[in-house]
Every structure is written in structure tokens, then in C-alpha cells.
Design an enzyme around this catalytic site. Structure first.
Site, PDB file in Angstrom:
ATOM      1  N   LYS A  23     -10.466  -0.158  10.546  1.00 48.12           N
ATOM      2  CA  LYS A  23     -10.617  -1.376   9.738  1.00 48.12           C
ATOM      3  C   LYS A  23     -10.969  -2.583  10.612  1.00 48.12           C
ATOM      4  O   LYS A  23     -11.231  -3.670  10.118  1.00 48.12           O
ATOM      5  CB  LYS A  23      -9.325  -1.665   8.970  1.00 48.12           C
ATOM      6  N   GLN A  80      -4.595  -4.844   7.269  1.00 57.90           N
ATOM      7  CA  GLN A  80      -5.612  -5.765   6.742  1.00 57.90           C
ATOM      8  C   GLN A  80      -5.575  -7.124   7.431  1.00 57.90           C
ATOM      9  O   GLN A  80      -6.300  -8.039   7.029  1.00 57.90           O
ATOM     10  CB  GLN A  80      -5.419  -5.957   5.233  1.00 57.90           C
ATOM     11  N   ASP A  89       3.038  -4.047   8.100  1.00 55.88           N
ATOM     12  CA  ASP A  89       1.803  -3.291   7.923  1.00 55.88           C
ATOM     13  C   ASP A  89       0.656  -4.279   8.147  1.00 55.88           C
ATOM     14  O   ASP A  89       0.349  -5.105   7.289  1.00 55.88           O
ATOM     15  CB  ASP A  89       1.797  -2.714   6.500  1.00 55.88           C
ATOM     16  N   HIS A 139       0.873  -1.187   0.000  1.00 55.64           N
ATOM     17  CA  HIS A 139       0.000   0.000   0.000  1.00 55.64           C
ATOM     18  C   HIS A 139       0.905   1.230   0.000  1.00 55.64           C
ATOM     19  O   HIS A 139       2.021   1.176   0.523  1.00 55.64           O
ATOM     20  CB  HIS A 139      -0.829  -0.060   1.289  1.00 55.64           C
ATOM     21  N   CYS A 179      -4.751   2.367  -3.588  1.00 56.18           N
ATOM     22  CA  CYS A 179      -3.502   2.911  -3.030  1.00 56.18           C
ATOM     23  C   CYS A 179      -2.358   1.916  -3.200  1.00 56.18           C
ATOM     24  O   CYS A 179      -1.529   1.746  -2.302  1.00 56.18           O
ATOM     25  CB  CYS A 179      -3.661   3.286  -1.553  1.00 56.18           C
TER      26      CYS A 179
END
Ligand code: PMP
Length: 427
Positions: A243, A220, A217, A139, A385
Site C-alpha cells: 500500500k 492506510q 493498524d 478492517h 473488509c
């Protein structure tokens, strides 16, 4: 924590171990609304998930009954706000398997967490010739902060390739890790393809070849699977509240205590100091060293409640449910010759989570999104993104359906009938 809605008269409980989706759905007020005369089918969870009543209520209760600035006053409201804020930190720490609450820095979200690592950890360390290794599926939040710090230091960004099936090419990745690699930063789960990267294997490989820090990261991953930072053996783990069914404007960074303690702050202001004079300032210890200014108190408290909600539902059960939705979707879509599903090929080696990216022959993703929206189906169309990934895949954009714990097989069928409508219109 607020339990999901009770069973209605005559309603049967789901099979043991399965998610009681209908009951869970009743905990999310927004899911009852209609869009363009249709019941909302919300399949844009990777962009932002919805919030259960318990989270909305916790934020509202904070403002209604005890809000004041934290860590400032000795009055009752300030003490209560401070206690709740710090208790939320403890919940976040437990949720990701951190050994101490002080290893959790509250931030505005994944983006800020990654910028914090880039500026506070990497900037003092990097110099000309040093390398920051990413992957092609990142991302922009896990690309641009590294480009900024490389521009500031003379280091360079490299990106490990992915295979046509959307996995990181681990052999190529291994060849790119060398003694100049100072940071390896990768997504735990790709927001565009759903690829679940084997972070523990990557961390092992990195440690064998270099002293680089492994930055993950996790935006998600955290809503969809149990995350344990000590099992992953990474050094930093970043994620966002919005999220994972929590409020917007709040997120967290987990960092190894030893590393956080060695890092300078990257924002200055109130709450992060022990003493200030015009000549010099002494900074306080982590995590407050990295939380300059008045924190996002109510959102942090809401995040703690979102975590309790996720834990009460059970991440194992969420993962199984979403995986069943994903398999159903991919199976149905693979039967449509005019739909191409990206990054879910039969050769894919890594598991996939909660995200399906696709293109429809002859229809631009934005037109697909508009037609689906007319039927109440919310999906995302665009580059997500992840422009370098789109370039690698040879598409300008995709249609992305992303699942949450409240989605149903019936909603997958509504998505598919929406795609048939797209096909009918575009021929
Ligand atoms: N990384 C990934 C994989 C994401 O999906 C997102 C959100 N789309 C981000 C980082 C950035 O998260 P935020 O906008 O909450 O900072």
C-alpha cells in the site's frame, strides 16, 4: 534512490513546495497503460498502490545480481543479501521513528503483523473477563485476529461506537476503557472512510485508565502522512508494503523493544532459534525470534527503496497534494444530489485522508464500478473488509475512490464524469 523522471523540453516545474505530479507519474510504468481504450485512472490505492520503476528495478536487480538466502551462508551472495535485507530494516525503522532496527519485525503485511501481536503479545496475557477494545471502523484484519485470541483465552472483544460522521466517539470510547482492558487496537486511518484517528490522544486516554497496550493498524496511514511511533506513543504499529508503493508479500510490525523482548514466538522454524534439541528449543532475540523461515528478501529490499522514494517526494507534500484531491472530490460530489458521500460530514471532527466512500442513488456499487471500469477508472466497490462498519452505516457496500501521490485533479473529474454516466444509465 532513483529520482523521478527529468523535465521534458518546455515542461515547467511546479510551484515551490507542490508535488510535481506529472514527473512522478512518469516514474510509474503502469500508469501509462490503457484500460478498455482509455488511459488508466487508478483510484484503488487503498486496496493496493502501484510501484515506481525504482522499486521494480530494486527487486529485479536483487534477483539478477546478488540473490541468495539471508543469514545463512558465508558466501558473497548470502552476505550481500543479508546486508541489503538488514539495511531495509534500518530504513523501515527510521521511516516510522523507531529507536532501533531490532524493533522492526518483517512480516507478510498488516494482517500478519496484527496476528503476531494477538498471538505473541495478547494470548499469554488474556484470560476470562479480559477485554480487547476495538472501534466500529476496523478492517477485518483488526477484528478477526482478536476474535481468534479471545476464543482461545476466554476474553472478549468490544467495539467503541463511531458517530454518524465517521469519527470514533471518544467519550463512549473512554467509558469503555477499564481495568479489564488489556489491548486497544484501532486503525490510524480508516480504509473505508479515510478518518484519521488521533492515536496520540487515544494512547493518552488509555494510559490514564488502564495498562492496556495500544496496537495501531497503520496500513492506510504510512503512504499518506509522516508517522512517528514515539510521538503517537503507541505500543505496536502494523503496516503493509504494497500500500506504500512497495512490493507485495512484505510488511512490518514495529513493537516497543521491551515488549517484543518479553514475547514468545508464534511461528517456529529456522532462523528464530539459538539452539534446538528434541527436548527443548532456545529462541533468539527479536526481531529474528518472530521471523521463522526464509524471509521475503527481495520484497523487503524493495520496501526499503519504496521508503526512500516516499521520503524523496516528501510526506508533507504528499499529504497536502492528496488532501487537495480529497477536498476537490468531496466538494464536487456534494453538489450531486444523487450521490451520498459517507463519513465526510460537515460535523466531522477528525481529519480525513485520501479515501472517499460514496453511494449512488439507484445504482449498486458493483454496477457503478463496472461502468467506471469501462471508462478506465479503477475504483473499489464492496464492503472493504469492514462489514461491521457497513452495518453501522446502514449500507451493504460502497463505492470507494482512494488516492495516491500520482493522482491528479483531472482524474477526479474523470471519476465524476463516470458517475454522471452511471446516473444517465440508471436514471
Ligand atoms: N488494515 C487496513 C486498514 C487495511 O486497509 C488493510 C488492507 N486493505 C489491512 C489492514 C490488511 O492489509 P494486508 O492485506 O496488506 O495485510
Amino acid at each position: 534512490m532513483t529520482a523521478p523522471a527529468p523535465l521534458a523540453d518546455g515542461e515547467r516545474p511546479p510551484a515551490a513546495g507542490a508535488l510535481d505530479v506529472e514527473r512522478l507519474r512518469a516514474s510509474f510504468p503502469i500508469l501509462a497503460r490503457e484500460v478498455h481504450g482509455h488511459r488508466l485512472v487508478y483510484l484503488d490505492n487503498a486496496a493496493s498502490a502501484q510501484r515506481p520503476e525504482a522499486v521494480i528495478e530494486a527487486v529485479s536487480d536483487c534477483y539478477r545480481t546478488y540473490y541468495a538466502n539471508a543469514h545463512r551462508g558465508v558466501h558473497a551472495l548470502s552476505e550481500r543479501s543479508t546486508d541489503e535485507y538488514e539495511a531495509a530494516r534500518g530504513k523501515v525503522a527510521r521511516f516510522v521513528g523507531a529507536s532501533k532496527s531490532s524493533e522492526i519485525v518483517f512480516t507478510r503485511g498488516t494482517t500478519e503483523s496484527l496476528n503476531l501481536v494477538a498471538q505473541s503479545y495478547a494470548r499469554p496475557l488474556l484470560g476470562p473477563g479480559d477485554e480487547v477494545l476495538l472501534t466500529e471502523m476496523e478492517h477485518h484484519s483488526n477484528i478477526v485476529p482478536w476474535q481468534l485470541v479471545c476464543e482461545q483465552t476466554g476474553a472478549r472483544v468490544r467495539a467503541a461506537p463511531i458517530t454518524d460522521d465517521g469519527d470514533v466517539d471518544l467519550d463512549a470510547f473512554a467509558r469503555m476503557v477499564n481495568e479489564r482492558t488489556r489491548v486497544v487496537a484501532l486503525a490510524h486511518v480508516s480504509n473505508a472512510l479515510g478518518t484519521v484517528n488521533d492515536v496520540a490522544a487515544v494512547a493518552r486516554l488509555v494510559r490514564d485508565r488502564s495498562g492496556a497496550a495500544v496496537v495501531v493498524d497503520g496500513a492506510q496511514a504510512v503512504p499518506h502522512m509522516k508517522v512517528d511511533v514515539s510521538a503517537l506513543d503507541c505500543d505496536f504499529y502494523a503496516f503493509s508494503g504494497h500500500k506504500m508503493y512497495g512490493p507485495g508479500g512484505i510488511g512490518a510490525l514495529w513493537g516497543r523493544g521491551k515488549l517484543l523482548a518479553s514475547m514468545p514466538p508464534y511461528h517456529g522454524g529456522g532462523a528464530m532459534i539459538t539452539r534446538v534439541t528434541f527436548e527443548r528449543t532456545e529462541y533468539t532475540v527479536p526481531p529474528h525470534r518472530f521471523e521463522a523461515g526464509t524471509p521475503s528478501i527481495a520484497p523487503a529490499i524493495g520496501l526499503g527503496v519504496a521508503i526512500e522514494f516516499l521520503e524523496s517526494v516528501g510526506l508533507d507534500r504528499i499529504e497536502r497534494h492528496e488532501h487537495a484531491l480529497l477536498s476537490h472530490t468531496v466538494e464536487v460530489l456534494n453538489d450531486l444530489p444523487w450521490v451520498r458521500v459517507l463519513g465526510q460530514g460537515a460535523e466531522a471532527g477528525s481529519p480525513r485522508a485520501a479515501v472517499v466512500s460514496l453511494v449512488v442513488d439507484g445504482a449498486h456499487p458493483h454496477d457503478v464500478a463496472t461502468i467506471l471500469d469501462e471508462q478506465g477508472v479503477a475504483i473499489r466497490a464492496g464492503h472493504h473488509c469492514a462489514q461491521p462498519l457497513m452495518e453501522r452505516l446502514g449500507v451493504p457496500a460502497t463505492v470507494r475512490a482512494s488516492f495516491g501521490l500520482y493522482n491528479t485533479h483531472e482524474e477526479v473529474d474523470l471519476l465524476v464524469s463516470g458517475l454522471h454516466e452511471v446516473r444517465r444509465i440508471f436514471g
